[in-house]
Design an enzyme around this catalytic site. Structure first.
Site, PDB file in Angstrom:
ATOM      1  N   LYS A 112      -9.255  12.131 -19.114  1.00  0.00           N
ATOM      2  CA  LYS A 112      -8.308  11.300 -18.366  1.00  0.00           C
ATOM      3  C   LYS A 112      -7.762  10.161 -19.229  1.00  0.00           C
ATOM      4  O   LYS A 112      -6.678   9.659 -18.991  1.00  0.00           O
ATOM      5  CB  LYS A 112      -8.971  10.725 -17.119  1.00  0.00           C
ATOM      6  CG  LYS A 112      -9.617  11.767 -16.201  1.00  0.00           C
ATOM      7  CD  LYS A 112      -8.787  12.120 -15.027  1.00  0.00           C
ATOM      8  CE  LYS A 112      -9.378  13.104 -14.031  1.00  0.00           C
ATOM      9  NZ  LYS A 112     -10.270  14.163 -14.498  1.00  0.00           N
TER      10      LYS A 112
HETATM   11  C1  PLP Z   1     -10.324  15.561 -14.203  1.00  0.00           C
HETATM   12  C2  PLP Z   1     -11.205  16.443 -14.997  1.00  0.00           C
HETATM   13  C3  PLP Z   1     -11.030  17.852 -15.033  1.00  0.00           C
HETATM   14  C4  PLP Z   1      -9.979  18.545 -14.218  1.00  0.00           C
HETATM   15  O1  PLP Z   1      -8.689  18.327 -14.725  1.00  0.00           O
HETATM   16  P1  PLP Z   1      -7.411  18.633 -13.795  1.00  0.00           P
HETATM   17  O2  PLP Z   1      -6.251  18.143 -14.583  1.00  0.00           O
HETATM   18  O3  PLP Z   1      -7.644  17.839 -12.546  1.00  0.00           O
HETATM   19  O4  PLP Z   1      -7.384  20.092 -13.548  1.00  0.00           O
HETATM   20  C5  PLP Z   1     -11.873  18.593 -15.838  1.00  0.00           C
HETATM   21  N1  PLP Z   1     -12.869  18.010 -16.557  1.00  0.00           N
HETATM   22  C6  PLP Z   1     -13.067  16.674 -16.536  1.00  0.00           C
HETATM   23  C7  PLP Z   1     -14.191  16.104 -17.332  1.00  0.00           C
HETATM   24  C8  PLP Z   1     -12.246  15.843 -15.765  1.00  0.00           C
HETATM   25  O5  PLP Z   1     -12.472  14.505 -15.760  1.00  0.00           O
END
Ligand code: PLP
Length: 497
Positions: A112
């Site tokens: 993120k």
């Molecule tokens: C948010 C997240 C995901 C999922 O990603 P999306 O874009 O919501 O599909 C996968 N792994 C981690 C560690 C995340 O923080």
């Protein structure tokens, strides 16, 4: 060529990129989508050898066409700097002949950060461009990861404040500690007595509260959202897929034009949608492999063409993928419906009414780029263990889901195309699940003993993000009831009306 944005549920009104970023979600509940996906202007050969920041500029300028070169470069330089613990920003690590694109070297050691480190800068630039003088107040409900990444991104950014609500007893101890130790005069963190849904519902009510909006405007403030449906989070994620291809080419791992596969551990469908956009920009990507955990709504969707959220919600060891409504899928549905907002709006109405919808055969044929599968808890743990035993490389639980699904894909198809797996979190963020998968004997250790043990067995230094919270003082100890959220927000913002 200028790119404008319209809602997935109403194609009529067009806005600029900066307006879409400021607004977040369209008034009709739809998501902003570009009127076309721009093609890359440079060849992959030209991009090979360029830095992450240079490639970020080459990609983002094509989507954010109302930003000047100076504005965009300024945002990029402020985002991708020493907050990341490696100069390359997103290293590619080879293990078992596959390439792991490590997207966890930012401030909160999860992917993120790739978007949330730049979103605040895109947002204040957007505010300036649109002559918005108000201070921007980011309001977020979090189940753990997004809250901390948003706090880290917005902390200390002039012209913004950020308020994060989290369920007091609904996040992991490490996640809570990460949030309540957050520095920055413009950050506010509040635990609520309730679950994530309560926090989310409360936040939505505050967004829609007209009286509060007026009081805020009088005080020179306005709300905005750092949620993953903001186009300002999607566009920065396209960058690392272009970067990964350019890097493989530069290192001679692939020939120019040679297709690659991409595997993405998926929750809200934002990350894999970014890979799809990269493919549509001209990156030679063959299959987009969508990996789910036991909440396998997307796997069932790719198999049957029916999206059905009516099922039990599973709590897994990959909590950031525990999700039954993948919001960003709406952008794909809109596209395979032939960019038909009316048709898409009908599917989304069915989803909120019945919890499900069925796409047409014609639409399903356009999903050939995708392959979906899932990994059980057992398979995920097995994958962490076998990878560690084969190579010494330690995967986090989310990346392990992707890796396990990739094994199923090769077994299913025999496809030997070179493959990049999006590695979305550091194993240090999910230490207990990771260490237990390697050996159940670790279950007896405390959280920080496990951190040190992981560092030893993986031969990787403890990330700064974890080292910091070991001794950091708690700076936020606010707790409130659901009904008090509005009063708490007003108090933070100094609104006494
Ligand atoms: C948010 C997240 C995901 C999922 O990603 P999306 O874009 O919501 O599909 C996968 N792994 C981690 C560690 C995340 O923080």
């Amino acid at each position: 060529m200028e790119v404008l944005y319209s809602s997935t549920r109403n194609g009529e009104k067009k806005v600029t990129a900066s307006q879409a970023i400021l607004q977040g979600l369209s008034e009709d509940g739809g998501l902003f989508v570009p009127d076309h996906i721009p093609a890359l202007e440079c060849s992959m050969k030209e991009l090979a050898g360029k830095t992450y920041q240079e490639i970020a500029y080459q990609v983002m300028k094509l989507f954010l066409t109302d930003f000047t070169e100076e504005e965009l470069k300024n945002c990029i330089d402020r985002a991708y700097d020493s907050k990341f613990d490696t100069e390359v920003i997103a290293p590619l690590v080879e293990a078992e002949g596959t390439y792991y694109l490590e997207l966890f070297h930012g401030a909160t050691i999860a992917f993120k950060d790739m978007a949330l480190s730049i979103l605040p800068h895109l947002m204040i630039t957007s505010a300036k461009k649109n002559h918005v003088d108000n201070e921007i107040v980011i309001l977020t409900a979090t189940s753990g990861d997004t809250g901390k990444a948003a706090l880290a991104g917005f902390a200390g950014v002039e012209g913004t404040k950020i308020i994060v609500f989290y369920p007091k007893n609904g996040v992991s101890p490490i996640q809570e500690k990460q949030m309540v130790t957050q520095k920055g005069d413009n950050t506010f963190v509040v635990g609520i007595h309730g679950n994530f849904d309560d926090a989310q519902t409360g936040v939505k009510q505050l967004f829609n509260d007209r009286e509060l909006a007026q009081q805020m405007a009088d005080a020179g403030l306005q709300f905005s959202s750092a949620n993953s449906i903001n186009i300002g989070r999607l566009v920065p994620q396209v960058v690392y897929y272009v970067y990964a291809y350019a890097k493989l080419l530069d290192e001679g791992k692939i020939a120019d034009g040679e297709p690659i596969n991409v595997v993405v551990p998926t929750g809200n469908f934002g990350n894999i949608l970014a890979a799809y956009y990269a493919k549509n920009m001209g990156v030679p990507i063959n299959r987009l492999i969508c990996a789910s955990n036991e909440n396998k709504v997307l796997y069932d969707f790719f198999v049957s063409g029916k999206y059905d959220r009516n099922r039990e919600f599973m709590l897994t060891s990959s909590p950031s993928m525990d999700i039954l409504i993948s919001s960003n899928l709406e952008r794909l549905i809109y596209r395979i419906a032939g960019n038909d907002a009316g048709k898409n709006a009908e599917f989304m109405a069915a989803l909120s009414r019945d919890g499900s919808y069925q796409i047409t055969e014609e639409m399903k044929e356009k999903l050939d780029d995708f392959y979906g599968n899932y990994a059980s808890e057992e398979e995920t743990a097995q994958r962490i263990k076998s990878m560690y035993e084969n190579t010494g490389y330690v995967l986090d639980t989310h990346t392990a889901v992707a890796s396990a699904v990739y094994q199923k894909y090769t077994a299913d198809t025999g496809d030997q195309t070179k493959t990049v797996i999006a590695s979305t979190a550091s194993p240090f963020k999910f230490t207990r699940s990771v260490m237990n998968a390697i050996d159940p004997k670790y279950n007896e250790m405390s959280d920080f003993e496990l951190v040190d043990e992981l560092s030893k067995i993986a031969n990787v230094e403890v990330p700064g993000a974890i080292e910091e919270i070991r001794t950091a003082p708690v700076l936020h100890d606010n707790v409130c009831d659901k009904a008090e959220m509005k009063a708490v927000v007003k108090r933070f913002l100094g609104i006494h009306a």
